[in-house]
Every structure is written in C-alpha cells, then in structure tokens.
Write a protein that holds these residues in place. Structure first.
Motif, PDB file in Angstrom:
ATOM      1  N   CYS A 250       5.045 -64.742  32.316  1.00  0.00           N
ATOM      2  CA  CYS A 250       3.913 -65.464  32.897  1.00  0.00           C
ATOM      3  C   CYS A 250       2.929 -64.442  33.445  1.00  0.00           C
ATOM      4  CB  CYS A 250       4.385 -66.390  34.004  1.00  0.00           C
ATOM      5  SG  CYS A 250       3.062 -67.361  34.774  1.00  0.00           S
ATOM      6  N   THR A 251       1.718 -64.478  32.932  1.00  0.00           N
ATOM      7  CA  THR A 251       0.696 -63.536  33.367  1.00  0.00           C
ATOM      8  C   THR A 251      -0.422 -64.289  34.077  1.00  0.00           C
ATOM      9  OG1 THR A 251       1.193 -62.012  31.563  1.00  0.00           O
ATOM     10  CG2 THR A 251      -0.958 -61.780  32.626  1.00  0.00           C
ATOM     11  N   ALA A 252      -0.767 -63.795  35.245  1.00  0.00           N
ATOM     12  CA  ALA A 252      -1.805 -64.425  36.052  1.00  0.00           C
ATOM     13  C   ALA A 252      -3.154 -63.766  35.795  1.00  0.00           C
ATOM     14  CB  ALA A 252      -1.450 -64.322  37.523  1.00  0.00           C
ATOM     15  N   SER A 253      -4.222 -64.534  35.997  1.00  0.00           N
ATOM     16  CA  SER A 253      -5.570 -64.026  35.743  1.00  0.00           C
ATOM     17  C   SER A 253      -6.138 -63.286  36.947  1.00  0.00           C
ATOM     18  CB  SER A 253      -6.502 -65.184  35.369  1.00  0.00           C
ATOM     19  OG  SER A 253      -6.586 -66.117  36.438  1.00  0.00           O
TER      20      SER A 253
ATOM     21  N   GLN B  16     -10.727 -70.120  40.195  1.00  0.00           N
ATOM     22  CA  GLN B  16      -9.644 -70.752  39.482  1.00  0.00           C
ATOM     23  C   GLN B  16      -8.730 -69.680  38.909  1.00  0.00           C
ATOM     24  OE1 GLN B  16      -9.072 -73.913  39.474  1.00  0.00           O
ATOM     25  NE2 GLN B  16      -7.353 -74.002  38.048  1.00  0.00           N
ATOM     26  N   VAL B  17      -7.445 -69.867  39.091  1.00  0.00           N
ATOM     27  CA  VAL B  17      -6.457 -68.922  38.577  1.00  0.00           C
ATOM     28  C   VAL B  17      -5.776 -69.537  37.367  1.00  0.00           C
ATOM     29  CG1 VAL B  17      -4.340 -67.675  39.082  1.00  0.00           C
ATOM     30  CG2 VAL B  17      -6.076 -67.964  40.867  1.00  0.00           C
ATOM     31  N   GLN B  18      -5.604 -68.749  36.349  1.00  0.00           N
ATOM     32  CA  GLN B  18      -4.892 -69.212  35.159  1.00  0.00           C
ATOM     33  C   GLN B  18      -3.572 -68.474  35.021  1.00  0.00           C
ATOM     34  OE1 GLN B  18      -7.758 -68.664  31.956  1.00  0.00           O
ATOM     35  NE2 GLN B  18      -8.330 -70.818  32.095  1.00  0.00           N
ATOM     36  N   LEU B  19      -2.565 -69.215  34.639  1.00  0.00           N
ATOM     37  CA  LEU B  19      -1.254 -68.648  34.358  1.00  0.00           C
ATOM     38  C   LEU B  19      -0.975 -68.880  32.881  1.00  0.00           C
ATOM     39  CD1 LEU B  19       0.839 -69.995  37.398  1.00  0.00           C
ATOM     40  CD2 LEU B  19      -0.516 -67.898  37.248  1.00  0.00           C
ATOM     41  N   VAL B  20      -0.688 -67.828  32.167  1.00  0.00           N
ATOM     42  CA  VAL B  20      -0.430 -67.917  30.734  1.00  0.00           C
ATOM     43  C   VAL B  20       1.007 -67.509  30.449  1.00  0.00           C
ATOM     44  CG1 VAL B  20      -1.091 -67.123  28.450  1.00  0.00           C
ATOM     45  CG2 VAL B  20      -2.844 -67.439  30.215  1.00  0.00           C
ATOM     46  N   GLU B  21       1.724 -68.426  29.848  1.00  0.00           N
ATOM     47  CA  GLU B  21       3.130 -68.187  29.544  1.00  0.00           C
ATOM     48  C   GLU B  21       3.310 -67.747  28.103  1.00  0.00           C
ATOM     49  OE1 GLU B  21       4.167 -72.238  31.916  1.00  0.00           O
ATOM     50  OE2 GLU B  21       5.729 -71.378  30.663  1.00  0.00           O
ATOM     51  N   SER B  22       4.399 -67.064  27.871  1.00  0.00           N
ATOM     52  CA  SER B  22       4.800 -66.722  26.515  1.00  0.00           C
ATOM     53  C   SER B  22       6.303 -66.512  26.495  1.00  0.00           C
ATOM     54  CB  SER B  22       4.079 -65.462  26.036  1.00  0.00           C
ATOM     55  OG  SER B  22       4.401 -64.359  26.860  1.00  0.00           O
ATOM     56  N   GLY B  23       6.856 -66.494  25.303  1.00  0.00           N
ATOM     57  CA  GLY B  23       8.261 -66.139  25.163  1.00  0.00           C
ATOM     58  C   GLY B  23       9.207 -67.280  24.889  1.00  0.00           C
ATOM     59  N   GLY B  24       8.738 -68.494  24.875  1.00  0.00           N
ATOM     60  CA  GLY B  24       9.636 -69.595  24.553  1.00  0.00           C
ATOM     61  C   GLY B  24      10.028 -69.554  23.090  1.00  0.00           C
ATOM     62  N   GLY B  25      10.917 -70.441  22.733  1.00  0.00           N
ATOM     63  CA  GLY B  25      11.349 -70.497  21.349  1.00  0.00           C
ATOM     64  C   GLY B  25      12.731 -71.100  21.239  1.00  0.00           C
TER      65      GLY B  25
ATOM     66  N   ARG C  74       1.705 -69.715  43.911  1.00  0.00           N
ATOM     67  CA  ARG C  74       0.916 -70.249  45.003  1.00  0.00           C
ATOM     68  C   ARG C  74       0.216 -69.131  45.756  1.00  0.00           C
ATOM     69  NH1 ARG C  74       4.381 -72.971  48.949  1.00  0.00           N
ATOM     70  NH2 ARG C  74       4.017 -71.264  50.384  1.00  0.00           N
ATOM     71  N   TRP C  75      -1.101 -69.302  45.888  1.00  0.00           N
ATOM     72  CA  TRP C  75      -1.898 -68.409  46.737  1.00  0.00           C
ATOM     73  C   TRP C  75      -2.476 -69.249  47.846  1.00  0.00           C
ATOM     74  CZ3 TRP C  75      -1.628 -67.315  41.510  1.00  0.00           C
ATOM     75  CH2 TRP C  75      -1.386 -65.984  41.166  1.00  0.00           C
TER      76      TRP C  75
ATOM     77  N   PRO D 147      -2.917 -72.191  50.144  1.00  0.00           N
ATOM     78  CA  PRO D 147      -2.477 -73.591  50.029  1.00  0.00           C
ATOM     79  C   PRO D 147      -2.510 -74.144  48.608  1.00  0.00           C
ATOM     80  CG  PRO D 147      -4.748 -73.538  50.705  1.00  0.00           C
ATOM     81  CD  PRO D 147      -4.296 -72.081  50.629  1.00  0.00           C
ATOM     82  N   ILE D 148      -2.918 -73.322  47.663  1.00  0.00           N
ATOM     83  CA  ILE D 148      -3.157 -73.838  46.320  1.00  0.00           C
ATOM     84  C   ILE D 148      -2.043 -73.408  45.371  1.00  0.00           C
ATOM     85  CG2 ILE D 148      -4.756 -73.921  44.388  1.00  0.00           C
ATOM     86  CD1 ILE D 148      -6.986 -73.229  46.361  1.00  0.00           C
ATOM     87  N   SER D 149      -1.550 -74.389  44.618  1.00  0.00           N
ATOM     88  CA  SER D 149      -0.519 -74.140  43.624  1.00  0.00           C
ATOM     89  C   SER D 149      -1.118 -74.112  42.229  1.00  0.00           C
ATOM     90  CB  SER D 149       0.542 -75.245  43.696  1.00  0.00           C
ATOM     91  OG  SER D 149       1.223 -75.216  44.929  1.00  0.00           O
ATOM     92  N   TYR D 150      -0.540 -73.288  41.388  1.00  0.00           N
ATOM     93  CA  TYR D 150      -1.002 -73.149  40.015  1.00  0.00           C
ATOM     94  C   TYR D 150       0.192 -73.248  39.074  1.00  0.00           C
ATOM     95  CZ  TYR D 150      -5.178 -71.324  42.298  1.00  0.00           C
ATOM     96  OH  TYR D 150      -6.277 -71.172  43.096  1.00  0.00           O
ATOM     97  N   TRP D 151      -0.080 -73.778  37.890  1.00  0.00           N
ATOM     98  CA  TRP D 151       0.959 -73.965  36.887  1.00  0.00           C
ATOM     99  C   TRP D 151       0.538 -73.375  35.556  1.00  0.00           C
ATOM    100  CZ3 TRP D 151       5.583 -76.187  38.179  1.00  0.00           C
ATOM    101  CH2 TRP D 151       5.644 -76.861  39.397  1.00  0.00           C
TER     102      TRP D 151
END
Length: 115
Positions: free
Chosen positions: A22-25, A1-10, A98-99, A101-105
């Motif tokens: 966006c940083t991927a695991s 499982q891949v995690q994407l962690v966002e930051s910087g909104g506001g 996407r890696w 066939p799998i998409s991550y959000w």
C-alpha cells in the motif's frame, strides 16, 4: 486528499504466501494509524492488522503468527506479508490509514486462496 494505492493481490494455493503493498500519496512518516482490513463475500469488513504510532501491531487472532505488517517510510509504503495462507483468508483486502481525524482507504485488492 490522500490516495492509497494497493498492489500484490492475486491467487495462491493453501500454504503459500502473498505480499500486499500500500503506497500513500503523501508522507507516511507522520501518520497515526496504518493497517489492513479484509472483506469476504457476505461478511462484514474486519480488521486484519492495525499499527498505531508508537505501539505494537494488533493482529486478528486468525492471522497472528502468519501475517506480518512492515513499512518503508522512505517509500510511503507499508506491506502485509501473508504466509501459510488458508482458504478462509480469501477476501478483498483494503489498506487503511489515518492522519488526524480523517481515515483513508485503498481501493481493495482481491486475494484468492485455493485448497
């Protein structure tokens, strides 16, 4: 499982800038697609910028010339630099990858723009 962690909104005033990250695991060097989407209240999620491996970036017409995607594979991170923000840019922004066939959000980050 891949995690994407966002930051910087506001929050920003119209005309100001914000940068989302966006940083991927896992390594982003072999990914096929990265990008950013957004969803405003009552609207469908829409593509903001999509980068396909070996191809140029596709920007939504509404952001072209003002938003830029960049990436740092050493950090497994990509960015969305948003300049000259307009009130209509207010939305929840999601990073995407996407890696194979799998998409991550990502989890989404709120961007608010006041006039």
């Amino acid at each position: 499982q891949v995690q994407l962690v966002e930051s910087g909104g506001g929050s920003a005033q119209a005309g100001e800038s914000l940068r989302l990250s966006c940083t991927a695991s896992r390594s982003s060097a072999d990914l096929q697609v990265i990008g950013w989407y957004r969803q405003a209240p009552g609207k469908q999620r829409e593509s903001v910028a999509i980068v396909r491996s070996g191809m140029s970036t596709d920007y939504a017409v509404s952001v072209k010339g003002r938003f830029t995607v960049s990436r740092d594979n050493a950090k497994n991170t990509w960015y969305l630099q948003m300049s000259s923000l307009k009130p209509e840019a207010a939305a929840v922004y999601y990073c995407y990858a996407r890696w194979g066939p799998i998409s991550y959000w990502g989890q989404g980050t709120q961007v608010t723009v006041s006039s």
